[in-house]
Design a protein around this motif. Structure first.
Motif, mmCIF file in Angstrom:
data_model
loop_
_atom_site.group_PDB
_atom_site.id
_atom_site.type_symbol
_atom_site.label_atom_id
_atom_site.label_comp_id
_atom_site.label_asym_id
_atom_site.label_seq_id
_atom_site.Cartn_x
_atom_site.Cartn_y
_atom_site.Cartn_z
ATOM 1 N N GLY A 1 0.779 -1.228 0.000
ATOM 2 C CA GLY A 1 0.000 0.000 0.000
ATOM 3 C C GLY A 1 0.812 1.279 0.000
ATOM 4 N N ARG A 2 2.128 1.189 -0.053
ATOM 5 C CA ARG A 2 2.975 2.384 -0.106
ATOM 6 C C ARG A 2 3.596 2.500 -1.494
ATOM 7 N N ALA A 3 3.738 3.740 -1.982
ATOM 8 C CA ALA A 3 4.283 3.984 -3.317
ATOM 9 C C ALA A 3 5.668 4.612 -3.199
ATOM 10 N N PHE A 4 6.578 4.172 -4.087
ATOM 11 C CA PHE A 4 7.950 4.664 -4.090
ATOM 12 C C PHE A 4 8.361 5.074 -5.495
ATOM 13 N N ALA B 1 0.267 11.181 -1.229
ATOM 14 C CA ALA B 1 -0.869 11.106 -2.154
ATOM 15 C C ALA B 1 -0.805 12.188 -3.232
ATOM 16 N N ASP B 2 -0.448 13.429 -2.854
ATOM 17 C CA ASP B 2 -0.370 14.514 -3.834
ATOM 18 C C ASP B 2 0.728 14.261 -4.861
ATOM 19 N N GLU B 3 1.877 13.790 -4.409
ATOM 20 C CA GLU B 3 2.983 13.501 -5.329
ATOM 21 C C GLU B 3 2.602 12.385 -6.297
ATOM 22 N N ARG B 4 1.902 11.413 -5.776
ATOM 23 C CA ARG B 4 1.476 10.291 -6.621
ATOM 24 C C ARG B 4 0.489 10.771 -7.683
ATOM 25 N N LEU B 5 -0.411 11.670 -7.326
ATOM 26 C CA LEU B 5 -1.365 12.233 -8.275
ATOM 27 C C LEU B 5 -0.642 13.035 -9.356
ATOM 28 N N ARG B 6 0.314 13.899 -8.959
ATOM 29 C CA ARG B 6 1.075 14.701 -9.933
ATOM 30 C C ARG B 6 1.876 13.815 -10.872
ATOM 31 N N LEU B 7 2.449 12.759 -10.357
ATOM 32 C CA LEU B 7 3.210 11.828 -11.176
ATOM 33 C C LEU B 7 2.299 11.162 -12.206
ATOM 34 N N GLY B 8 1.123 10.771 -11.781
ATOM 35 C CA GLY B 8 0.161 10.175 -12.708
ATOM 36 C C GLY B 8 -0.243 11.149 -13.803
#
Length: 135
Positions: free
Chosen positions: A14-17, A29-36
């Motif tokens: 459940g953790r993103a790297f 969560a925000d960084e993951r959204l921007r990356l997407g």
């Protein structure tokens, strides 16, 4: 957990790297959204404008790119090749060859892009409606 370079998100429990330099970093969560969002935008790049990993200015042959540059471009070849989209900066700010740069200016494009090819069509006039002469 092994995290290779690039924009790919790697998840475990459940953790993103993501890879940052020589280390991995957990994404909020925000960084993951921007990356997407950034990855989705990259899908809209023309194939020939995409960066080819592990390439650079030195990958391109001066004999092949020199005739393409204007006098101003010849004064600063890296900048001139960037204006022609034969070079571009990757996410880390490193200048890399684009697919177009490799196909047009590398001595052995198949070393970098083994499946790529250039297809050209000659028409009688200025547009496709004029009729095809050769392909």
């Amino acid at each position: 957990m092994d995290v290779p370079r690039g924009d790919a998100v790697h998840e475990r429990h459940g953790r993103a790297f993501i890879r940052v330099g020589a280390s991995k970093r957990r994404l909020d969560a925000d960084e993951r959204l921007r990356l997407g969002q950034r990855r989705a935008q990259s899908r809209y790049l023309w194939f020939d404008q995409q960066i080819v990993p592990r390439t650079g200015f030195e990958t391109l042959s001066e004999r092949l790119w020199e005739p393409l540059l204007s006098v101003a471009g010849a004064a600063d070849p890296r900048r001139g090749l960037m204006h022609l989209n034969l070079l571009a900066q990757d996410d880390a700010g490193v200048v890399r060859a684009t697919v177009a740069g490799v196909l047009l200016c590398a001595q052995a494009p198949k070393d970098w892009l083994p499946q790529a090819a250039i297809t050209a069509t000659q028409y009688r006039g200025d547009d496709r409606a004029s009729g095809q002469l050769d392909a």
